[in-house]
Design a protein around this motif. Structure first.
Motif, short mmCIF file in Angstrom:
data_model
loop_
_atom_site.label_atom_id
_atom_site.label_comp_id
_atom_site.label_asym_id
_atom_site.label_seq_id
_atom_site.Cartn_x
_atom_site.Cartn_y
_atom_site.Cartn_z
N ALA A 1 1.55 -9.22 11.09
CA ALA A 1 1.66 -8.32 10.84
C ALA A 1 1.83 -6.62 11.00
CB ALA A 1 -0.14 -6.18 11.43
N ALA A 2 2.99 -6.77 12.14
CA ALA A 2 3.99 -5.64 12.59
C ALA A 2 5.11 -6.44 11.69
CB ALA A 2 4.46 -5.27 13.65
N MET A 3 5.87 -7.49 11.63
CA MET A 3 6.36 -8.63 11.44
C MET A 3 6.63 -8.21 9.68
SD MET A 3 7.22 -11.90 14.08
CE MET A 3 9.03 -12.64 13.38
N MET A 4 5.54 -8.55 9.40
CA MET A 4 5.26 -8.10 7.66
C MET A 4 5.23 -6.39 7.62
SD MET A 4 1.92 -10.51 7.00
CE MET A 4 2.35 -12.28 7.32
N MET A 5 5.04 -6.10 8.19
CA MET A 5 5.11 -4.49 7.62
C MET A 5 6.01 -3.71 7.63
SD MET A 5 2.90 -3.44 5.20
CE MET A 5 3.22 -1.84 5.91
#
Length: 533
Positions: free
Chosen positions: A172-176
């Motif tokens: 999620a952090a890498m996507m956002m």
């Protein structure tokens, strides 16, 4: 053959000086810090086996030695983390802790199946850029006109938390983060960067990494820690009512929501004053977000279908076991079907439904699944194996005495005390490793205190997710730290009050909402909780 060639030796000859230099370079290549850490694990293991005496069976000492070996490799990363995660498969049988078949079973059960199916769905979402479309749409709603930086910050954090509910925190952090930094690229940078811009950049990056951690607390699929907790509960207490997806959500979502608003308040107070809008309005507007959204074009059949499959999976997770009066669809199969069952079933649909882009092409194929994070899956398996080993070897009985001070804690102080211990340990080792080590000990302490085990297990697992102070606390923090917008003092300044707020929220909800959802206020007959050998 000419004369020169006839004098050429068949084997190369080296002079002593050259041989000495080669020997020295060979020694230097062996005497590296990484090789030292590789040897440190088995060395510490040997020292413990030879010199440490525990008040328990021999297997408890062997388990402590193996734990030291594994955690040394995990913390130093001398050996790749997935490889270290597989080491119990050979260490446990060799040290007489467990049979090979028993250890192997820990690496594939319903919880692991739940993770596997969820990761395949997450890869499909990523492949079709659905996460980016959702992020831009939600952020566009929160932008405000004229620009409201606090509202925009809320939108980015809320989107990250929502995405993190359904996939791993790191994913999620890498996507956002690209979505967040894409917005920040509109702002001036360099030495001449205004202070209000610099502060807003810090707020956005800190908001994304911490929201990923907080969102993951609310569902079982959000983080490996919750899955480890549920797996240990099922392993230690097979006769007890299992913690289903919906059961955890009823407790985890309100907890995460309160901590989320605490995060937003802290970020607004420290980095985003009310007057920030005037300084940022010249660089940020809705037009930028709309242009990025227009570039994605309208939603295709494949994207709509994947969203429908994902929504169907969430409904199935939430309705498998609802209440005692309304048993849910799981009762049809007499409890044989689990959350992992539907997770893999819905992931399988993606390999059957066509994507209507090219003839014969499905929504997913196995080539796209090569990016599956097997490291996380193996780490979860190692966590379950270690938990079983700590219990069956007798080490849990020995180590629980080290935390016997918790036995004297009053009922209402149990949750904050356990949470603080776990939240401190997790800053120096991984969240999953902290949970794997701590939860079996807390079960033993709960047994001694004659209180419901979840009263200690849940604060221990939640506290392990409060890794807010250091970049090394969790990979999500590294994702934000690598942007260059934040440094360690920023993380400490924000993370410390957030950790205190999280502990306070958990301390309030555990004896209230936790008692309602998990029944932790009821008198527990410990004898019914079987400790399988």
């Amino acid at each position: 053959m000419n004369g020169d060639e006839s004098k050429t030796p068949l084997l190369p000859l080296h002079d002593p000086i050259h041989r000495s230099q080669s020997f020295n370079s060979g020694i230097k290549s062996v005497l590296t810090l990484n090789n030292f850490f590789i040897l440190l694990g088995p060395l510490l293991c040997t020292v413990i086996c030879l010199f440490v005496k525990l008040d328990g069976p021999v297997t408890s000492r062997n388990m402590l030695a193996v734990l030291t070996w594994v955690f040394t490799w995990w913390m130093t990363e001398a050996v790749p983390m997935p490889v270290t995660s597989m080491s119990p498969l050979f260490l446990f049988p060799l040290f007489g802790i467990a049979a090979a078949d028993d250890v192997a079973h820990s690496y594939m059960d319903d919880v692991i199946a739940l993770v596997l199916g969820s990761f395949i769905l997450a890869l499909a979402v990523e492949h079709y850029n659905i996460h980016r479309r959702l992020a831009l749409n939600i952020t566009l709603l929160f932008c405000g006109d004229p620009l409201n930086p606090r509202l925009l910050l809320l939108g980015l954090c809320a989107t990250t938390a929502f995405v993190s509910m359904w996939m791993h925190n790191v994913a999620a952090a890498m996507m956002m983060m690209p979505v967040a930094t894409g917005i920040l690229q509109r702002l001036p940078s360099g030495p001449a960067q205004p202070g209000v811009v610099r502060s807003f950049c810090k707020a956005v990056v800190l908001g994304v990494i911490y929201s990923a951690a907080i969102g993951g607390m609310s569902t079982l699929t959000g983080t490996g820690v919750n899955l480890i907790l549920v797996g240990m509960w099922k392993s230690y207490f097979p006769e007890a009512k299992p913690i289903s997806f919906s059961t955890w959500f009823f407790f985890g979502f309100p907890l995460a929501l309160l901590i989320f608003f605490a995060l937003w308040g802290i970020l607004c107070l420290l980095y985003c004053p009310r007057e920030a809008g005037r300084g940022l309005s010249a660089y940020l507007d809705k037009a930028h977000l709309k242009r990025e959204l227009d570039l994605l074009g309208p939603m295709a059949f494949a994207e709509k279908t994947i969203l429908a499959v994902f929504a169907m999976l969430i409904v199935l997770w939430m309705t498998r076991s609802i209440t005692d009066d309304i048993p849910g669809w799981g009762a049809i199969f007499n409890g044989r079907a689990g959350d992992g069952t539907v997770s893999v079933m819905m992931a399988t649909l993606l390999f059957i439904i066509p994507n209507k882009k090219q003839k014969g092409e499905k929504l997913m194929d196995w080539n796209k699944c090569k990016k599956l994070p097997w490291n996380i899956i193996l780490l979860l398996g190692a966590g379950f194996a270690i938990a079983d080993g700590v219990r069956s070897s007798g080490l849990a009985d020995v180590l629980s005495e080290a935390l016997d001070f918790l036995e004297a804690a009053p009922y209402l102080a149990i949750a904050p005390a356990v949470c603080l211990v776990s939240a401190t340990i997790t800053e120096f080792t991984s969240n999953n490793a902290t949970t794997t080590l701590l939860v079996p000990l807390l079960i033993q302490i709960a047994n001694t205190m004659r209180v419901h085990p979840l009263l200690l297990m849940i604060p221990g697992a939640i506290g392990a997710q409060f890794a807010f102070l250091l970049p090394t606390g969790t990979p999500s923090n590294v994702v934000g730290f690598s942007t260059g917008h934040i440094d360690i003092p920023d993380m400490i300044k924000t993370g410390l009050p957030l950790k205190i707020a999280g502990t306070a929220v958990l301390s309030i909800l555990m004896p209230t909402l936790g008692a309602f959802v998990f029944g932790t206020d009821k008198q527990v007959n410990i004898a019914k909780f079987a400790y399988p050998k």
